[in-house]
Each structure stands twice: as structure tokens, then as C-alpha cells.
Design an enzyme around this catalytic site. Sequence first.
Site, PDB file in Angstrom:
ATOM      1  CG  ASP A   1      -1.916  -0.960   1.264  1.00 22.90           C
ATOM      2  OD1 ASP A   1      -1.808  -1.744   0.068  1.00 22.90           O
ATOM      3  OD2 ASP A   1      -2.707  -1.122   2.027  1.00 22.90           O
TER       4      ASP A   1
ATOM      5  CG  ASP B   1      -6.603   0.126   1.109  1.00 18.02           C
ATOM      6  OD1 ASP B   1      -6.797  -1.298   1.593  1.00 18.02           O
ATOM      7  OD2 ASP B   1      -6.900   1.026   1.902  1.00 18.02           O
TER       8      ASP B   1
ATOM      9  CG  HIS C   1     -11.418   1.158   0.313  1.00 15.12           C
ATOM     10  ND1 HIS C   1     -11.515  -0.153   0.594  1.00 15.12           N
ATOM     11  CD2 HIS C   1     -10.279   1.911   1.040  1.00 15.12           C
ATOM     12  CE1 HIS C   1     -10.490  -0.450   1.639  1.00 15.12           C
ATOM     13  NE2 HIS C   1      -9.872   0.822   1.773  1.00 15.12           N
TER      14      HIS C   1
ATOM     15  CG  HIS D   1     -14.916   0.240   1.721  1.00 16.67           C
ATOM     16  ND1 HIS D   1     -14.026   0.040   2.959  1.00 16.67           N
ATOM     17  CD2 HIS D   1     -15.110  -1.044   1.052  1.00 16.67           C
ATOM     18  CE1 HIS D   1     -14.005  -1.432   2.958  1.00 16.67           C
ATOM     19  NE2 HIS D   1     -14.398  -1.981   1.889  1.00 16.67           N
TER      20      HIS D   1
ATOM     21  CG  HIS E   1      -8.583   5.186   2.767  1.00 18.72           C
ATOM     22  ND1 HIS E   1      -9.407   5.092   3.809  1.00 18.72           N
ATOM     23  CD2 HIS E   1      -7.983   4.154   2.748  1.00 18.72           C
ATOM     24  CE1 HIS E   1      -9.460   3.814   4.187  1.00 18.72           C
ATOM     25  NE2 HIS E   1      -8.498   3.210   3.498  1.00 18.72           N
TER      26      HIS E   1
ATOM     27  CE  LYS F   1      -4.118  -4.058   1.074  1.00 18.10           C
ATOM     28  NZ  LYS F   1      -4.817  -3.315   2.161  1.00 18.10           N
TER      29      LYS F   1
ATOM     30  CB  CYS G   1      -2.069  -3.103   5.181  1.00 14.29           C
ATOM     31  SG  CYS G   1      -3.934  -2.412   4.967  1.00 14.29           S
TER      32      CYS G   1
HETATM   33  C1  VGL Z   1      -4.607   0.551   5.902  1.00 15.09           C
HETATM   34  C2  VGL Z   1      -6.334   1.427   7.058  1.00 15.09           C
HETATM   35  C3  VGL Z   1      -7.333   1.242   6.234  1.00 15.09           C
HETATM   36  C4  VGL Z   1      -3.364   0.121   5.697  1.00 15.09           C
HETATM   37  C5  VGL Z   1      -5.569   0.514   4.692  1.00 15.09           C
HETATM   38  O1  VGL Z   1      -2.786   0.127   4.466  1.00 15.09           O
HETATM   39  O2  VGL Z   1      -2.518  -0.058   6.564  1.00 15.09           O
HETATM   40  N1  VGL Z   1      -4.963   1.030   6.925  1.00 15.09           N
HETATM   41  N2  VGL Z   1      -6.865   1.048   5.159  1.00 15.09           N
HETATM   42 ZN    ZN Z   2      -8.219   0.896   3.429  1.00 12.03          ZN
END
Ligand code: VGL
Ligand code: ZN
Length: 202
Positions: free
Chosen positions: A12, A50, A52, A56, A85, A110, A155
Site C-alpha cells: 500500500d 488498497d 475501495h 465503502h 481513502h 484489496k 496492512c
Molecule cells: C490501511 C487502514 C485502512 C493500511 C488501509 O494500508 O494499513 N489502513 N486501509
Molecule cells: Zn483502506
Amino acid sequence: MPKSNEALIVVDIQNDFCPGGALAVAGGDQIIARVNAMMGNFGCVVLTQDWHPAEHSSFASQHKGAAPFSEVRMSYGPQTLWPDHCIQGSVGADFHPDLRTDPAQLIIRKGFRPKVDSYSAFFENDHRTTTGLHGFLTARGVTSLTFVGLATDYCVAYSALDAARLGFESRILMGACRAIDLGGSLLAARARLENTGVTLSD
Ligand code: VGL
Ligand code: ZN
């Protein structure tokens, strides 16, 4: 020579998790040069993204009166609510422009199912729905995983924990990660990682 059984999992490294982004992780962009430099040392490089939909269920904006960083109960357990985000197709969801993406053999997205969040690169937060990464790595004969990226305590940690539980040799390079650190989440993640047999190195 890079070994074919060793994979680097780059978690990410997207604009929204870097300074100026919607869910900025302090110093998130400081790890990029190191991550880029190590890609050539692995027989397999995987990036996670990530990804979404705008509505979401992990977004506080979808829960009336709820503040970002508060917690709610979902059908699959507690879920932290985040600022909007990494919305599919947005600049925030793009990889940071300095991140090398050419060496990646797989980009795994994801968090695209509206009703369930996905921290881990292997399973969504219901701990049952698979992303397919396990099958890919197994089919490729990969046995050893090194994790870097954002965020250490979400993550990256969830991915490394699942990897260890699935039987991979699992290691996090902490110096090539940065944390959100929400309510002691970094310390809690560290303890869980150590108890699960994930190697934490610098
Ligand atoms: C993440 C919070 C929400 C991450 C992703 O990449 O750690 N944290 N979505
Ligand atoms: Zn996220």
C-alpha cells in the site's frame, strides 16, 4: 542472484497513505528509496493496492454521526472507521509516483467489496474471503516473504500474521515501514507479530 522462492511484498505505498494524502502516515514517503533499491534482490515482487469503492463500509462517512478513527461492530467483528481513502481510480489510490512498479510481477487489490474491509493481503477482515495471493505464491514455489510498506500496524502486520499462519517464513523490515499508531496499535501489533513467529528486523 535473487532466489525464486523469496518474495518481496510491498504494501500500500499509495498517495493517500503518504504526506498530503487522505489517511497520511507520518514519513510514509521516506521508505520509498529503500523499497525501490531492494526490489532486485527478490525473485518475485508483489505490490498491494488498497482499492475501495466510494461507499465503502470502512469509511466513517458511511456511518451517520460516526467520527473517523472511531470503532463500530461489523458482522465480522470490530472495525475502525477511516477517512475516505484509496477510492478506486482516484489519484489518492495511485501508487506514489516515486515507487518503482515495473519490477512487480503481481499487483493485488484489496478492500473492493463494499461490506468488508481488507487489511491483510491474504484474507479480508472476515478472515475467510481470500484475495488469491496464497494461491499465487504457492503455485510459484515461494516460501519466504519479506514485508515492507504502509502501515506497519495495519496492512503490513495483518499480512505478515496471515503469512506466518499459512506457513510462510515471514519477516518485516521495520525500517522500510511506517505506522499509523492509533491507540497503541503499533505496540499491540508488535506483540502479536512476535508471538506468531514473524521476524522483525531493521
Ligand atoms: C490501511 C487502514 C485502512 C493500511 C488501509 O494500508 O494499513 N489502513 N486501509
Ligand atoms: Zn483502506
